[in-house]
Write an enzyme that holds these catalytic residues in place. Sequence first.
Site, mmCIF file in Angstrom:
data_model
loop_
_atom_site.group_PDB
_atom_site.id
_atom_site.type_symbol
_atom_site.label_atom_id
_atom_site.label_comp_id
_atom_site.label_asym_id
_atom_site.label_seq_id
_atom_site.Cartn_x
_atom_site.Cartn_y
_atom_site.Cartn_z
ATOM 1 N N MET A 1 -11.987 -5.163 5.609
ATOM 2 C CA MET A 1 -10.971 -4.522 6.185
ATOM 3 C C MET A 1 -10.709 -4.790 7.706
ATOM 4 O O MET A 1 -11.445 -5.297 8.385
ATOM 5 C CB MET A 1 -11.696 -2.960 6.333
ATOM 6 C CG MET A 1 -12.005 -2.287 5.112
ATOM 7 S SD MET A 1 -10.412 -1.865 4.211
ATOM 8 C CE MET A 1 -9.348 -0.983 5.631
ATOM 9 N N MET B 1 -12.114 5.076 -0.988
ATOM 10 C CA MET B 1 -12.496 5.442 0.332
ATOM 11 C C MET B 1 -13.016 6.716 0.173
ATOM 12 O O MET B 1 -12.800 8.005 0.855
ATOM 13 C CB MET B 1 -11.818 5.438 1.559
ATOM 14 C CG MET B 1 -11.526 4.031 1.843
ATOM 15 S SD MET B 1 -9.701 4.017 2.775
ATOM 16 C CE MET B 1 -8.600 3.665 1.585
ATOM 17 N N ASP C 1 -4.718 3.914 -2.165
ATOM 18 C CA ASP C 1 -5.988 4.278 -1.403
ATOM 19 C C ASP C 1 -6.317 5.834 -1.852
ATOM 20 O O ASP C 1 -5.588 6.741 -1.802
ATOM 21 C CB ASP C 1 -5.519 4.482 -0.007
ATOM 22 C CG ASP C 1 -5.231 3.122 0.686
ATOM 23 O OD1 ASP C 1 -6.199 2.205 0.675
ATOM 24 O OD2 ASP C 1 -4.049 2.764 1.287
ATOM 25 N N MET D 1 -9.035 8.590 -0.665
ATOM 26 C CA MET D 1 -9.657 9.185 0.512
ATOM 27 C C MET D 1 -10.010 10.638 0.295
ATOM 28 O O MET D 1 -9.389 11.318 -0.120
ATOM 29 C CB MET D 1 -8.786 8.947 1.790
ATOM 30 C CG MET D 1 -8.303 7.524 1.959
ATOM 31 S SD MET D 1 -7.318 7.786 3.628
ATOM 32 C CE MET D 1 -6.290 6.303 3.776
ATOM 33 N N HIS E 1 -1.474 -1.276 -4.247
ATOM 34 C CA HIS E 1 -2.772 -0.870 -3.752
ATOM 35 C C HIS E 1 -2.471 0.636 -3.500
ATOM 36 O O HIS E 1 -1.733 0.947 -2.572
ATOM 37 C CB HIS E 1 -2.841 -1.662 -2.124
ATOM 38 C CG HIS E 1 -4.215 -1.182 -1.616
ATOM 39 N ND1 HIS E 1 -5.105 -2.139 -1.635
ATOM 40 C CD2 HIS E 1 -4.283 -0.370 -0.580
ATOM 41 C CE1 HIS E 1 -6.388 -1.783 -0.771
ATOM 42 N NE2 HIS E 1 -5.566 -0.665 -0.087
ATOM 43 N N HIS F 1 -8.226 1.171 -4.125
ATOM 44 C CA HIS F 1 -9.254 1.311 -2.937
ATOM 45 C C HIS F 1 -10.032 2.633 -2.730
ATOM 46 O O HIS F 1 -9.702 3.564 -2.373
ATOM 47 C CB HIS F 1 -8.463 0.856 -1.690
ATOM 48 C CG HIS F 1 -9.311 0.714 -0.389
ATOM 49 N ND1 HIS F 1 -8.455 0.466 0.993
ATOM 50 C CD2 HIS F 1 -10.492 0.663 -0.134
ATOM 51 C CE1 HIS F 1 -9.549 0.549 1.796
ATOM 52 N NE2 HIS F 1 -10.877 0.591 1.259
ATOM 53 N N SER G 1 0.852 -1.057 -0.148
ATOM 54 C CA SER G 1 -0.045 -0.058 -0.029
ATOM 55 C C SER G 1 1.096 1.117 -0.032
ATOM 56 O O SER G 1 1.648 1.587 1.062
ATOM 57 C CB SER G 1 -1.104 -0.044 1.114
ATOM 58 O OG SER G 1 -1.516 1.215 1.125
ATOM 59 N N ASP H 1 -6.742 -6.106 4.295
ATOM 60 C CA ASP H 1 -6.292 -4.845 4.520
ATOM 61 C C ASP H 1 -6.082 -4.137 5.787
ATOM 62 O O ASP H 1 -7.314 -3.681 6.316
ATOM 63 C CB ASP H 1 -6.913 -3.868 3.514
ATOM 64 C CG ASP H 1 -6.170 -2.406 3.188
ATOM 65 O OD1 ASP H 1 -5.305 -2.155 3.706
ATOM 66 O OD2 ASP H 1 -6.832 -1.447 2.660
#
Length: 224
Positions: free
Chosen positions: A137, A68, A35, A37, A33, A66, A8, A176
């Site tokens: 998660m 979010m 993220d 957000m 990976h 991912h 990540s 994760d």
Amino acid sequence: MTVKIAPSILSADIMNLERDVRAADKAGADVFHIDLMDGNFVPNMSFSPAIIAGMRRVTDKPLDIHMMIENPDAYIKTVIDAGASTVLIHAESTQHIYRSIELVKKYGAKAGVVVNPGTPLETVKELFPIIDRILVMTVNPGFGGQTFIPGMTKKIQRLDQLRQTAADDNFDIEVDGGINSETIAQCAKAGADIFVAGSYLFNGQDGLESRIDGLRSVALEAKQ
Ligand code: DX5
Ligand code: ZN
């Protein structure tokens, strides 16, 4: 038997991101990976879709996004056009998760659904026949470096059992949050296939290659 290690990049050195991505690629990362957000769905902000095209320039490995963010549907095409291989959408982030998954597939990427620690598996059961991945998660989403929630091992186990009882439900199980050389063994034994690791990989003193190799061998052994 699937074991994939997914660094990540949230825990990479942001001022040396290209260096860290190239190093993780060379060290044997199976997939990256990323993220995204928005400061609303989770109490933090991180990368935006622009990072994906940048990543695509420095690695050929698959890019898992991912999401979010609230209203994920509005960004699905953007992230896929930028080079996403798999788009992972939180069941809690949209009122119509089935539609979101269909959108991801329509635009040509693999689709995964993400469940927060407090979200029961039953919420996503109807998606089993159409998804490529379920991401469980193992921390509350939003930050790297948190501690693995021990109760999540049982959840992974139940998910694996549900997957085995329906022959046509063909998805990988991903975890994760808080993954290290101990928690990866528990998750692998419980049935997980893809392992995201951020702080454990990028903050270790012994180098990415030995950490990636180490995680992989622990997971493979636990799955025997
Ligand atoms: C947390 C993110 C994770 C994070 C994991 O919300 O989804 O991908 O980078 O970090 P570690 O492995 O440090 O728990
Ligand atoms: Zn993540």
